[in-house]
Every structure is written in C-alpha cells, then in structure tokens.
Design a protein around this motif. Sequence first.
Motif, PDB file in Angstrom:
ATOM      1  N   THR A   1      45.988  55.154  37.507  1.00 30.10           N
ATOM      2  CA  THR A   1      45.605  53.814  37.035  1.00 30.10           C
ATOM      3  C   THR A   1      44.178  53.790  36.493  1.00 30.10           C
ATOM      4  O   THR A   1      43.669  52.734  36.157  1.00 30.10           O
ATOM      5  CB  THR A   1      45.662  52.774  38.182  1.00 30.10           C
ATOM      6  N   LEU A   2      43.521  54.958  36.447  1.00 29.70           N
ATOM      7  CA  LEU A   2      42.119  54.957  36.009  1.00 29.70           C
ATOM      8  C   LEU A   2      42.014  54.702  34.512  1.00 29.70           C
ATOM      9  O   LEU A   2      42.846  55.166  33.742  1.00 29.70           O
ATOM     10  CB  LEU A   2      41.462  56.308  36.311  1.00 29.70           C
ATOM     11  N   PRO A   3      40.977  53.976  34.113  1.00 33.86           N
ATOM     12  CA  PRO A   3      40.762  53.801  32.671  1.00 33.86           C
ATOM     13  C   PRO A   3      40.261  55.108  32.060  1.00 33.86           C
ATOM     14  O   PRO A   3      39.874  56.028  32.773  1.00 33.86           O
ATOM     15  CB  PRO A   3      39.679  52.722  32.611  1.00 33.86           C
TER      16      PRO A   3
ATOM     17  N   ALA B   1      38.357  50.967  46.431  1.00 37.14           N
ATOM     18  CA  ALA B   1      37.354  51.962  46.828  1.00 37.14           C
ATOM     19  C   ALA B   1      37.795  53.351  46.372  1.00 37.14           C
ATOM     20  O   ALA B   1      36.991  54.136  45.851  1.00 37.14           O
ATOM     21  CB  ALA B   1      37.159  51.928  48.343  1.00 37.14           C
ATOM     22  N   ILE B   2      39.068  53.645  46.539  1.00 40.37           N
ATOM     23  CA  ILE B   2      39.571  54.967  46.129  1.00 40.37           C
ATOM     24  C   ILE B   2      39.482  55.113  44.609  1.00 40.37           C
ATOM     25  O   ILE B   2      39.060  56.152  44.090  1.00 40.37           O
ATOM     26  CB  ILE B   2      41.024  55.176  46.619  1.00 40.37           C
ATOM     27  N   ARG B   3      39.844  54.056  43.886  1.00 41.20           N
ATOM     28  CA  ARG B   3      39.771  54.136  42.416  1.00 41.20           C
ATOM     29  C   ARG B   3      38.331  54.350  41.955  1.00 41.20           C
ATOM     30  O   ARG B   3      38.060  55.114  41.036  1.00 41.20           O
ATOM     31  CB  ARG B   3      40.369  52.876  41.778  1.00 41.20           C
ATOM     32  N   ILE B   4      37.392  53.645  42.610  1.00 41.67           N
ATOM     33  CA  ILE B   4      35.977  53.829  42.258  1.00 41.67           C
ATOM     34  C   ILE B   4      35.573  55.277  42.536  1.00 41.67           C
ATOM     35  O   ILE B   4      34.943  55.944  41.705  1.00 41.67           O
ATOM     36  CB  ILE B   4      35.078  52.844  43.052  1.00 41.67           C
ATOM     37  N   GLY B   5      35.964  55.786  43.713  1.00 40.90           N
ATOM     38  CA  GLY B   5      35.635  57.166  44.060  1.00 40.90           C
ATOM     39  C   GLY B   5      36.196  58.143  43.036  1.00 40.90           C
ATOM     40  O   GLY B   5      35.496  59.051  42.572  1.00 40.90           O
ATOM     41  N   LEU B   6      37.441  57.944  42.642  1.00 44.62           N
ATOM     42  CA  LEU B   6      38.056  58.859  41.667  1.00 44.62           C
ATOM     43  C   LEU B   6      37.349  58.775  40.317  1.00 44.62           C
ATOM     44  O   LEU B   6      37.096  59.787  39.672  1.00 44.62           O
ATOM     45  CB  LEU B   6      39.548  58.531  41.504  1.00 44.62           C
ATOM     46  N   ALA B   7      37.002  57.546  39.909  1.00 42.72           N
ATOM     47  CA  ALA B   7      36.338  57.380  38.612  1.00 42.72           C
ATOM     48  C   ALA B   7      34.954  58.034  38.620  1.00 42.72           C
ATOM     49  O   ALA B   7      34.430  58.398  37.571  1.00 42.72           O
ATOM     50  CB  ALA B   7      36.227  55.902  38.262  1.00 42.72           C
TER      51      ALA B   7
END
Length: 518
Positions: free
Chosen positions: A333-335, A78-84
């Motif tokens: 870790t974001l693409p 969820a955090i990675r989605i939010g950051l992306a």
Amino acid sequence: MSTTTTHHQDAVMDYDEALATFDPVMGLEVHVELHTNTKMFCGCPTEFGAEPNSQVCPVCLGLPGALPVVNEKAVESAIRIGLALNCEIASWCRFARKNYFYPDMPKNFQTSQYDEPIAFEGYLDVDLDDGTVYRVEIERAHMEEDTGKSLHIGGATGRIHGADHSLVDYNRAGIPLIEIVTKPLVGAGERAPEVARTYVAALRELLRALDVSDVKMEQGSMRCDANVSLRAKAGEPTSAEQLAVPLGTRTETKNVNSLRSVERAIRYEISRHAAVLAGGGSILQETRHWHEDTGVTTSGRVKSDADDYRYFPEPDLVPVAPSRELVDRLRGTLPEPPAERRKRLQNDWGYSDLEMRDVYNAGAAELIEQTVSAGASPSAARKWWLGEPSRRANAEATDLVSYAADLGFTPATVAELDSLVRSGRLNDSMAREVLGGVLDGEGGPTAVADARGLELKQDDGALEAAVDTVIAANPDVAAKIRDGKVAAAGALIGQVMKATKGQADAGKARELILGKLQ
Ligand code: ADP
Ligand code: MG
Ligand code: ZN
C-alpha cells in the motif's frame, strides 16, 4: 573571536567562523499525530478544535481500573511509516511506561515504546538545494500517545510563570503519535541547518503521501525537536579524521513548529554553542525553547536521562506481533518513493531543476499534480500556485496546503482559472485580478470574473485596427520582425495592450502582428 550579545545575554559566534572552528552534529526527533478516527488506546474521537474535555473517557483520563486496547489502524500506520522510511519492522514488540508527573498527563505515565520500537534502522534520502543527496539515517520510529494541553491564564506570555491559574484540556491525551528519531547526523558541515529543513520537508511530504497524518506544523500535528552538538573540527565534514572525533554534548530545542524555524533554530544553536565552547565553557545537556519572534533559544529544563523515567513494559497491553503477511500487505500500500516520484513529476511537467525545487519548497507538488489532472497545463498550475496563494500562505505563517484547504481553494479552482485564460476569456492580468478576488472569498473564478465584468473584448476588428496603428507607428520594429527577429514583437504587443487598455488577448495580438509581418 567575533561575538555579539543578544538581549538574552547569550553570546553567539558568527556562523561562518563557528563552522571554521567546529563540526556540527544534529539529531532530529519528529512527532506526528496520526489522523486515525479514534485515540491510541480508547474509542474517543480525535478531531481538532472540539470543546475542551469533550473527547475523553476513563481510559484516556487514566481512571482506576480502565484498560487500554491498542488501535489497530494506528499500528498499521506505524508499520507503513516504518516501511516508507526503509526501516526494519519488529516481528514482536511491546509498549512501555515512561513514568513522570505532569498535569497534562492524567495517568502519570506515558504509554510509549522504549527499547522495542515497532520500526528501526532506516533512512530517508533528501535532495539538497545544490542538487546533492544527503542520507538521513533513521534510528527508530516508535508508537506512543500524545498528552493533554495546559493553558496558563493571567500571565503576559501564556507561559506558566506569572499566570494566575492553569486549565487543562485532555482532548489531545491519548491521540496516537509516532516519534521518528534520527541517528546523530554527521558530515553535513555548514549545510546542517539546510539538511534539517529539507529532511523535515521531505518527511512531511512522505507522511502526506502515506495519508497517515494532517502534518500541520502550525497546529502541532507535526512537531520537531532539534538536537545539536559541536565537536572540534579535524578536517572536511565527511573525512575519516572528522568522523573519528567523539560527539559533543547536545542541547534539544523543543517544538520548533515551521520549516523555517527548524533551519533558524539549528543555525542559532550552532552559533551559541560555538561561542560557549570557544570561550572555554561547556554545554549543559538541557532542553531549550525556540522563540520565533526574537530568533533565539532560551534554557528549558535540565534533561533527564532515560533512567529517570523508570521505563518498564506495559502490563495492560499485549505485545504487538505483526505477521509477515500483514507487513507484506502493508508494503503493497506504500506510495511511490518520494525521490522517484519527484523525478517522474519533473519529467512529466517539463520543469527545470530550479522550478522543481521551488515547487517542493512551497509544498506544492501535490496541488500541482491535482491541478494538472483537473485539466490545467503544468506551467500554468505552477505559476498560479507559487504566486499569490503562496505569498498569502507565507504572510499568514502557514503552509500552502493548509492555507488552501482552510480557504476551500482547490486544484479544481486553479484549473477553472486556467481554462478561462485558455478559452480566451481572460488575459493574464485579468486572471491575476480574478485570482485575488477568489482568494478574498468573492467566489469561484467564473463568478468573480462575471461580478467584476472581466472579459476580453472579442472584437477582432478593433484589435486588428490597434495592431495596424501600432505597426504603422513603429516602422523600425516592424522591419526587424520582417527580418526574422520575432522577439521584437514583444514591444509591439505591449503597445497594443496599452492602446486597448489591457483588454486585448496578447496571444491573439501576437498572432496578428506576426501574420502581418512575416
Ligand atoms: P531523548 O530521550 O533525549 O529525546 P532520543 O534518543 O529520543 O533522546 O533523541 C535524541 C536525539 O539526539 C536523537 O536523534 C539522537 O540521534 C540525537 N543525538 C544523540 N546524541 C547526540 C549528540 N551528541 N549530538 C547531536 N545529536 C545527538
Ligand atoms: Mg526523544
Ligand atoms: Zn478516551
């Protein structure tokens, strides 16, 4: 006003006329199932397609005394989605109970987030077909759990009306979901349906790159609800006068499960709202169902206000308080951001804007990237993926990635096909035939070519003889080529191919012809 009546008796206004009279506003709510190994609040597996009610436990069945524990991996996703999505990440937030009764939800409340989402205030830029960029403002992305699935037996349509009895499968109950909600999207004007489709496509691409979900719309691991309202037209869509007009009443069309349906459903709702409003009626705030077959929406239920759900903070779960260190680690870790990635790939592959757009519309960027890594040329990778496989995926109403995955048709397979062409074993039309065989399940490219006896004649003598005959028979064309009109060689190559019954290597024929005439 020109209106036509559908068989559901809803009048619709011609789309262009609707846009000349009204300004559309949209809100998109996208639910994504995370592909974690276990559910949101228990250790049950999440695999799709298992025997009904085989993936359940006291927690996801809501049995008395069972206590939930939050899935750490899901919070990280969820955090990675939010950051992306360029969102802020809450430093402290809670789950909330959304109370309502429905048989597919055994707890009688859904554990969700309400006024304290894990991510909020973000945006995603999407590229429209005319090359402009539209910024989709994100209101929030919050964590929740999926419900079970009801199956209505005995009715004609699979709907509850007319059914004898219903069955319920709780395997899906408790699977982690992220709901991504946009702000009301204004200023798109007539391009509103396109903005919606392009946004959902870009979001799907992003979630795939994040590797957090299967994002299969046709299996329901990505679902879109489309809110639409109209307001009076006061100027150009992005003008200050227009933006100052208060929003109209919205309808929410549920579970629109393909990119094409997102676009069509919004277009339809704009035309339907316009007819109601122009006829002096008012829009009822309600949910509506999209019917893929007839291309219309029908009325669902009158929408509850948030108050009716009696949200309150979930007492059985501790708050989620991600440390800044964790958020920073996850940011690492974001693409690559999708827009940059798209520019880089287009540059690397040498595609035109139009070619790149086709690739993205087909959802083929990742596949092409892998195919190129496996050794194919970018132009061949594009040609093969956007040809027969895309056509078959469309015909089966699925997306290219899912279609290929289900078939075991991989980038390596396409690279193998390309290598057969490049090595001179197959010409283009033979390769097409081989591809058809591979997609029909006859085996890999080499095996299909072997089984069907497809191989270019390596008999250069015969090819040369054919070339000489064709040149002799076409002195005027030969003269043009001698004068430097190389393009004229195409006509001779065509005749050589005909003379050799398609067995010749067109590239070699070209070389021979030019060699003899230059
Ligand atoms: P609900 O609980 O009804 O699903 P949400 O807040 O989750 O409400 O989502 C509502 C969606 O509709 C959001 O994307 C929001 O931006 C959008 N929206 C709100 N008001 C309007 C409006 N008047 N017209 C179009 N979209 C709207
Ligand atoms: Mg909602
Ligand atoms: Zn469980």
